[in-house]
Design a protein around this motif. Structure first.
Motif, PDB file in Angstrom:
ATOM      1  N   VAL A 194     -19.727 -71.850-108.578  1.00 56.32           N
ATOM      2  CA  VAL A 194     -19.631 -71.507-110.011  1.00 56.32           C
ATOM      3  C   VAL A 194     -20.178 -72.608-110.921  1.00 56.32           C
ATOM      4  N   SER A 195     -20.402 -73.791-110.389  1.00 54.60           N
ATOM      5  CA  SER A 195     -20.925 -74.878-111.239  1.00 54.60           C
ATOM      6  C   SER A 195     -22.309 -74.556-111.784  1.00 54.60           C
ATOM      7  N   GLN A 196     -23.013 -73.619-111.153  1.00 56.77           N
ATOM      8  CA  GLN A 196     -24.340 -73.229-111.641  1.00 56.77           C
ATOM      9  C   GLN A 196     -24.278 -72.598-113.032  1.00 56.77           C
ATOM     10  N   TRP A 197     -23.122 -72.098-113.435  1.00 61.24           N
ATOM     11  CA  TRP A 197     -22.959 -71.470-114.749  1.00 61.24           C
ATOM     12  C   TRP A 197     -22.222 -72.372-115.737  1.00 61.24           C
ATOM     13  N   LEU A 198     -21.970 -73.612-115.354  1.00 64.24           N
ATOM     14  CA  LEU A 198     -21.261 -74.549-116.228  1.00 64.24           C
ATOM     15  C   LEU A 198     -22.255 -75.435-116.967  1.00 64.24           C
ATOM     16  N   SER A 249     -18.506 -76.913-106.652  1.00 60.48           N
ATOM     17  CA  SER A 249     -18.894 -78.143-105.950  1.00 60.48           C
ATOM     18  C   SER A 249     -18.685 -79.392-106.807  1.00 60.48           C
ATOM     19  N   GLU A 250     -18.466 -79.195-108.088  1.00 66.11           N
ATOM     20  CA  GLU A 250     -18.275 -80.322-108.998  1.00 66.11           C
ATOM     21  C   GLU A 250     -16.788 -80.513-109.294  1.00 66.11           C
ATOM     22  N   ASP A 251     -16.451 -81.695-109.740  1.00 70.20           N
ATOM     23  CA  ASP A 251     -15.067 -82.008-110.090  1.00 70.20           C
ATOM     24  C   ASP A 251     -14.817 -81.574-111.538  1.00 70.20           C
ATOM     25  N   ILE A 287     -12.829 -79.276-114.487  1.00 71.35           N
ATOM     26  CA  ILE A 287     -11.527 -78.690-114.807  1.00 71.35           C
ATOM     27  C   ILE A 287     -11.812 -77.297-115.362  1.00 71.35           C
ATOM     28  N   LEU A 288     -11.371 -76.287-114.619  1.00 71.60           N
ATOM     29  CA  LEU A 288     -11.689 -74.911-114.978  1.00 71.60           C
ATOM     30  C   LEU A 288     -10.433 -74.141-115.374  1.00 71.60           C
ATOM     31  N   PRO A 289     -10.576 -73.252-116.358  1.00 73.27           N
ATOM     32  CA  PRO A 289      -9.430 -72.399-116.704  1.00 73.27           C
ATOM     33  C   PRO A 289      -9.084 -71.482-115.527  1.00 73.27           C
ATOM     34  N   ALA A 290      -7.846 -71.035-115.472  1.00 70.65           N
ATOM     35  CA  ALA A 290      -7.375 -70.196-114.369  1.00 70.65           C
ATOM     36  C   ALA A 290      -8.170 -68.895-114.251  1.00 70.65           C
ATOM     37  N   TRP A 291      -8.757 -68.423-115.329  1.00 68.55           N
ATOM     38  CA  TRP A 291      -9.467 -67.149-115.323  1.00 68.55           C
ATOM     39  C   TRP A 291     -10.916 -67.247-114.845  1.00 68.55           C
ATOM     40  N   THR A 292     -11.418 -68.449-114.610  1.00 69.18           N
ATOM     41  CA  THR A 292     -12.831 -68.650-114.258  1.00 69.18           C
ATOM     42  C   THR A 292     -13.260 -67.798-113.068  1.00 69.18           C
ATOM     43  N   TYR A 293     -12.574 -67.964-111.943  1.00 71.11           N
ATOM     44  CA  TYR A 293     -12.956 -67.241-110.732  1.00 71.11           C
ATOM     45  C   TYR A 293     -12.698 -65.743-110.880  1.00 71.11           C
ATOM     46  N   ALA A 294     -11.649 -65.396-111.615  1.00 67.60           N
ATOM     47  CA  ALA A 294     -11.331 -63.981-111.840  1.00 67.60           C
ATOM     48  C   ALA A 294     -12.467 -63.295-112.608  1.00 67.60           C
ATOM     49  N   LEU A 295     -13.031 -63.978-113.602  1.00 66.37           N
ATOM     50  CA  LEU A 295     -14.128 -63.390-114.375  1.00 66.37           C
ATOM     51  C   LEU A 295     -15.375 -63.221-113.507  1.00 66.37           C
ATOM     52  N   VAL A 296     -15.665 -64.185-112.678  1.00 67.44           N
ATOM     53  CA  VAL A 296     -16.816 -64.052-111.769  1.00 67.44           C
ATOM     54  C   VAL A 296     -16.557 -62.881-110.808  1.00 67.44           C
ATOM     55  N   ALA A 297     -15.332 -62.753-110.326  1.00 65.71           N
ATOM     56  CA  ALA A 297     -14.972 -61.654-109.423  1.00 65.71           C
ATOM     57  C   ALA A 297     -15.155 -60.292-110.089  1.00 65.71           C
ATOM     58  N   VAL A 298     -14.898 -60.214-111.398  1.00 66.26           N
ATOM     59  CA  VAL A 298     -15.106 -58.964-112.137  1.00 66.26           C
ATOM     60  C   VAL A 298     -16.573 -58.533-112.033  1.00 66.26           C
ATOM     61  N   HIS A 299     -17.476 -59.494-112.133  1.00 66.55           N
ATOM     62  CA  HIS A 299     -18.923 -59.186-112.047  1.00 66.55           C
ATOM     63  C   HIS A 299     -19.338 -58.853-110.614  1.00 66.55           C
ATOM     64  N   LEU A 300     -18.708 -59.496-109.653  1.00 62.21           N
ATOM     65  CA  LEU A 300     -19.058 -59.269-108.250  1.00 62.21           C
ATOM     66  C   LEU A 300     -18.476 -57.977-107.677  1.00 62.21           C
ATOM     67  N   ALA A 301     -17.325 -57.565-108.165  1.00 65.74           N
ATOM     68  CA  ALA A 301     -16.573 -56.450-107.585  1.00 65.74           C
ATOM     69  C   ALA A 301     -17.382 -55.161-107.359  1.00 65.74           C
ATOM     70  N   VAL A 325     -20.398 -79.150-115.165  1.00 66.26           N
ATOM     71  CA  VAL A 325     -18.986 -79.546-115.151  1.00 66.26           C
ATOM     72  C   VAL A 325     -18.141 -79.015-116.314  1.00 66.26           C
ATOM     73  N   ILE A 326     -18.771 -78.484-117.353  1.00 64.60           N
ATOM     74  CA  ILE A 326     -18.005 -78.038-118.523  1.00 64.60           C
ATOM     75  C   ILE A 326     -18.187 -76.541-118.712  1.00 64.60           C
ATOM     76  N   LEU A 327     -17.064 -75.835-118.804  1.00 63.53           N
ATOM     77  CA  LEU A 327     -17.123 -74.404-119.034  1.00 63.53           C
ATOM     78  C   LEU A 327     -17.069 -74.141-120.535  1.00 63.53           C
ATOM     79  N   LYS A 328     -18.184 -73.656-121.072  1.00 62.16           N
ATOM     80  CA  LYS A 328     -18.244 -73.205-122.463  1.00 62.16           C
ATOM     81  C   LYS A 328     -18.199 -71.685-122.383  1.00 62.16           C
ATOM     82  N   GLU A 329     -17.111 -71.119-122.829  1.00 66.33           N
ATOM     83  CA  GLU A 329     -16.834 -69.704-122.572  1.00 66.33           C
ATOM     84  C   GLU A 329     -17.978 -68.770-122.965  1.00 66.33           C
ATOM     85  N   THR A 330     -18.511 -68.916-124.161  1.00 62.22           N
ATOM     86  CA  THR A 330     -19.577 -68.019-124.620  1.00 62.22           C
ATOM     87  C   THR A 330     -20.803 -68.108-123.722  1.00 62.22           C
TER      88      THR A 330
END
Length: 167
Positions: free
Chosen positions: A32-36, A69-71, A73-87, A40-45
């Motif tokens: 998921v770091s490819q979209w940060l 792969s990076e250190d 700090i991600l919100p709890a919903w990060t992986y869930a949102l990616v899963a929504v797109h993958l599902a 390393v920083i998640l900017k929601e928009t």
């Protein structure tokens, strides 16, 4: 001179090879770091925009392991949102390593197999393989095989380690 006889080939000993079910290209790890921002920083928009722009069809019928792969700090919903797109495309999405996804793959396969051909037969759970079958999968397999097999050994016929014998 006596003829050499392959006693293993002539025995009722059966082989259960987990490598036969190895997922090969059916399990993919996605970082998921490819979209940060800066990796390393998640900017929601921006994150949401990048996810929308991704071609998810490449994950059609795959088991997908999501990790970072990076250190970061991600919100709890990060992986869930990616899963929504993958599902709509992936067979299954997990958060964790590719090895965890492979174990999950095997668990699903082992739960669906018909073990009747091994009923009351001596069996070798093949231990040497060219592909990296996780050790955890052998633990999953033995539990299934114990329900049907007469006996189970681990390894190869020439150097098998006894694991189980029905009483």
């Amino acid at each position: 001179m006596e003829e050499i006889v392959n006693k293993v080939a002539n025995s009722s000993l059966m082989v259960f090879d987990l490598e036969d079910y190895y997922p090969d290209s059916n399990v993919i790890a996605v970082d998921v770091s490819q979209w940060l921002f800066g990796g390393v920083i998640l900017k929601e928009t921006e994150f949401r925009s990048q996810l929308k722009a991704t071609d998810w069809s490449v994950y059609e019928d795959k088991y997908v392991a999501l990790y970072c792969s990076e250190d970061a700090i991600l919100p709890a919903w990060t992986y869930a949102l990616v899963a929504v797109h993958l599902a709509p495309f992936a067979l299954k999405v997990i958060q964790g390593s590719k090895e965890l996804a492979i174990i999950d793959w095997y668990q699903d396969i082992l739960n669906k197999l018909d073990y009747s051909e091994f009923f009351d037969k001596p069996l070798i759970l093949k231990g040497c393989s060219k592909k990296e079958v996780p050790n955890e999968v052998y633990t999953l397999a033995i539990q299934k095989l114990m329900k049907v097999a007469k006996s189970i050994m681990f390894g190869e016929a020439c150097s098998a380690v006894p694991l189980f014998k029905k009483k």
